[in-house]
Design a protein around this motif. Structure first.
Motif, short mmCIF file in Angstrom:
data_model
loop_
_atom_site.label_atom_id
_atom_site.label_comp_id
_atom_site.label_asym_id
_atom_site.label_seq_id
_atom_site.Cartn_x
_atom_site.Cartn_y
_atom_site.Cartn_z
N MET A 1 0.85 -1.18 0.00
CA MET A 1 0.00 0.00 0.00
C MET A 1 0.89 1.25 0.00
SD MET A 1 -3.31 0.24 2.40
CE MET A 1 -2.25 0.07 3.81
N ASP A 2 0.64 2.16 -0.94
CA ASP A 2 1.55 3.30 -1.05
C ASP A 2 1.13 4.47 -0.17
OD1 ASP A 2 -0.69 3.63 -2.52
OD2 ASP A 2 0.29 4.39 -4.32
N LYS A 3 -0.11 4.53 0.25
CA LYS A 3 -0.58 5.65 1.06
C LYS A 3 -1.20 5.12 2.35
CE LYS A 3 -4.32 8.19 0.26
NZ LYS A 3 -5.39 8.80 -0.49
N LYS A 4 -0.83 5.74 3.49
CA LYS A 4 -1.41 5.30 4.75
C LYS A 4 -2.92 5.49 4.75
CE LYS A 4 2.37 6.23 7.97
NZ LYS A 4 2.67 6.68 9.33
N LEU A 5 -3.60 4.63 5.47
CA LEU A 5 -5.02 4.81 5.69
C LEU A 5 -5.20 5.88 6.77
CD1 LEU A 5 -5.81 1.04 5.93
CD2 LEU A 5 -6.68 2.53 4.11
N PHE A 6 -6.14 6.78 6.56
CA PHE A 6 -6.44 7.78 7.59
C PHE A 6 -7.68 7.32 8.35
CE2 PHE A 6 -8.38 12.03 8.76
CZ PHE A 6 -7.58 12.18 9.89
N ILE A 7 -7.50 7.03 9.62
CA ILE A 7 -8.58 6.47 10.44
C ILE A 7 -8.64 7.22 11.77
CG2 ILE A 7 -9.54 4.38 11.49
CD1 ILE A 7 -7.97 2.70 9.49
N PRO A 8 -9.50 8.24 11.85
CA PRO A 8 -9.65 8.96 13.13
C PRO A 8 -10.29 8.08 14.20
CG PRO A 8 -10.60 10.22 11.30
CD PRO A 8 -10.30 8.84 10.79
N VAL A 9 -10.09 8.47 15.44
CA VAL A 9 -10.72 7.82 16.59
C VAL A 9 -11.65 8.83 17.24
CG1 VAL A 9 -10.30 6.83 18.90
CG2 VAL A 9 -8.72 6.33 17.01
N LEU A 10 -12.88 8.41 17.53
CA LEU A 10 -13.84 9.29 18.20
C LEU A 10 -14.11 8.75 19.61
CD1 LEU A 10 -15.83 11.67 18.18
CD2 LEU A 10 -17.52 10.16 17.09
N THR A 39 -3.66 8.46 12.28
CA THR A 39 -4.89 8.69 13.04
C THR A 39 -4.90 10.08 13.68
OG1 THR A 39 -6.41 7.68 14.64
CG2 THR A 39 -4.09 7.74 15.26
N GLN A 40 -6.07 10.42 14.21
CA GLN A 40 -6.25 11.68 14.93
C GLN A 40 -7.38 11.43 15.92
OE1 GLN A 40 -7.16 15.01 12.37
NE2 GLN A 40 -7.57 16.40 14.08
N LEU A 41 -7.18 11.88 17.16
CA LEU A 41 -8.21 11.66 18.18
C LEU A 41 -9.19 12.82 18.21
CD1 LEU A 41 -9.32 10.04 20.61
CD2 LEU A 41 -7.70 11.30 22.06
N PHE A 42 -10.46 12.51 18.09
CA PHE A 42 -11.53 13.49 18.30
C PHE A 42 -12.27 13.11 19.58
CE2 PHE A 42 -10.66 14.03 13.85
CZ PHE A 42 -10.85 15.39 13.63
N ASP A 43 -12.65 14.15 20.32
CA ASP A 43 -13.26 13.95 21.64
C ASP A 43 -14.59 14.71 21.65
OD1 ASP A 43 -13.95 14.15 24.33
OD2 ASP A 43 -11.90 14.49 25.00
N VAL A 44 -15.68 14.03 21.98
CA VAL A 44 -16.99 14.73 21.95
C VAL A 44 -17.00 15.94 22.88
CG1 VAL A 44 -18.35 12.71 21.24
CG2 VAL A 44 -18.05 13.19 23.68
N CYS A 45 -16.11 15.96 23.89
CA CYS A 45 -16.00 17.12 24.78
C CYS A 45 -15.65 18.40 24.03
CB CYS A 45 -14.86 16.91 25.77
SG CYS A 45 -15.35 16.10 27.26
N ASP A 46 -14.94 18.25 22.92
CA ASP A 46 -14.45 19.42 22.20
C ASP A 46 -15.47 19.99 21.21
OD1 ASP A 46 -12.03 19.14 23.53
OD2 ASP A 46 -11.21 17.81 21.99
N PHE A 47 -16.61 19.35 21.08
CA PHE A 47 -17.64 19.83 20.17
C PHE A 47 -18.61 20.70 20.96
CE2 PHE A 47 -15.88 16.25 18.04
CZ PHE A 47 -16.16 16.36 16.69
N ARG A 48 -18.64 21.97 20.65
CA ARG A 48 -19.58 22.86 21.35
C ARG A 48 -20.91 22.82 20.59
NH1 ARG A 48 -17.20 21.89 24.99
NH2 ARG A 48 -15.44 22.95 25.92
N LEU A 49 -21.67 21.82 20.87
CA LEU A 49 -22.92 21.62 20.13
C LEU A 49 -23.99 22.58 20.64
CD1 LEU A 49 -22.67 17.77 20.23
CD2 LEU A 49 -22.79 19.09 18.11
N PRO A 50 -24.72 23.22 19.73
CA PRO A 50 -25.79 24.14 20.19
C PRO A 50 -26.97 23.37 20.76
CG PRO A 50 -25.80 23.94 17.79
CD PRO A 50 -24.61 23.15 18.27
#
Ligand SMILES: Cc1cc2nc3c(=O)[nH]c(=O)nc-3n(C[C@H](O)[C@H](O)[C@H](O)COP(=O)(O)O)c2cc1C
Length: 192
Positions: A1-10, A39-50
């Motif tokens: 595989m020539d390109k890494k898979l991008f797989i975020p974590v929620l 990868t990249q970590l996403f955290d629901v805490c960081d979403f300022r949902l209205p």
């Protein structure tokens, strides 16, 4: 595989003192050690949902999440089991997007205080992510009695997970690779 898979974590819960945080950080650290995954970590805490709006109409208020899922080949969801279901905040974040998920892989990490390791929340989540167009792996990762699994610094105490994370990620990589090939080579009116 020539390109890494991008797989975020929620990370799916905003609860104070959440045990799922240790799990998400450990899963991310294991993904970063692999040559085939970014990868990249996403955290629901960081979403300022209205409180007065919801869903895809507000996705542009969350450009980092939107752009990450547009670019993603897959997604790892780390979710605690709350009354045999998923946290509302996890659903609120997932509902920000729709077409962006289509024909991408998703893998679940279930976390619970009880002995079943989030199996019930994962089963409850499968119909929901199917509607998002995500394709679910069959190799879940389960953290039962999670309070016993990490020390005070967040180090994992149970060596059995070293093999389990390998199986979990190998299957996710296969699914994400196959689906990436499909998105790039097989036309569909459903994915972008
Ligand atoms: C609202 C709520 C409901 C819960 N329901 C369950 C459950 O159904 N089964 C279970 O094993 N644990 C349940 N728990 C305990 C969580 O699994 C426990 O807190 C575990 O550490 C994972 O969640 P955390 O990331 O919030 O710490 C519940 C916790 C909360 C806050």
């Amino acid at each position: 595989m020539d390109k890494k898979l991008f797989i975020p974590v929620l990370l799916g819960t905003p609860r104070k003192n959440r045990e799922s945080g240790n799990v998400a950080h450990w899963v991310c650290s294991q993904m970063r050690e692999r040559a085939d995954i970014e990868t990249q970590l996403f955290d629901v805490c960081d979403f300022r949902l209205p409180h007065d709006h919801y869903g895809q109409e507000i996705k542009d208020q969350f450009p980092e999440w939107r752009d990450a899922i547009v670019r993603a080949d897959g997604l790892v969801i780390v979710t605690p089991e709350y009354n045999h279901g998923y946290p509302g905040s996890l659903k609120s974040v997932l509902d920000l997007l729709l077409r962006e998920y289509v024909h991408k892989a998703v893998a679940f990490v279930g976390v619970s205080a009880g002995p079943w390791g989030g199996t019930r929340v994962i089963e409850a989540s499968v119909p929901m992510v199917r509607e998002l167009g995500l394709a679910v792996t069959f190799s879940d990762l389960n953290f039962p009695k999670v309070g016993d699994k990490f020390d005070d610094e967040g180090n994992l105490l149970d060596e059995a997970y070293n093999k389990r994370i390998g199986d979990f990620l190998d299957e996710l990589v296969w699914m994400a690779t196959t689906l990436r090939w499909g998105r790039e080579n097989v036309p569909s009116k459903f994915h972008s």
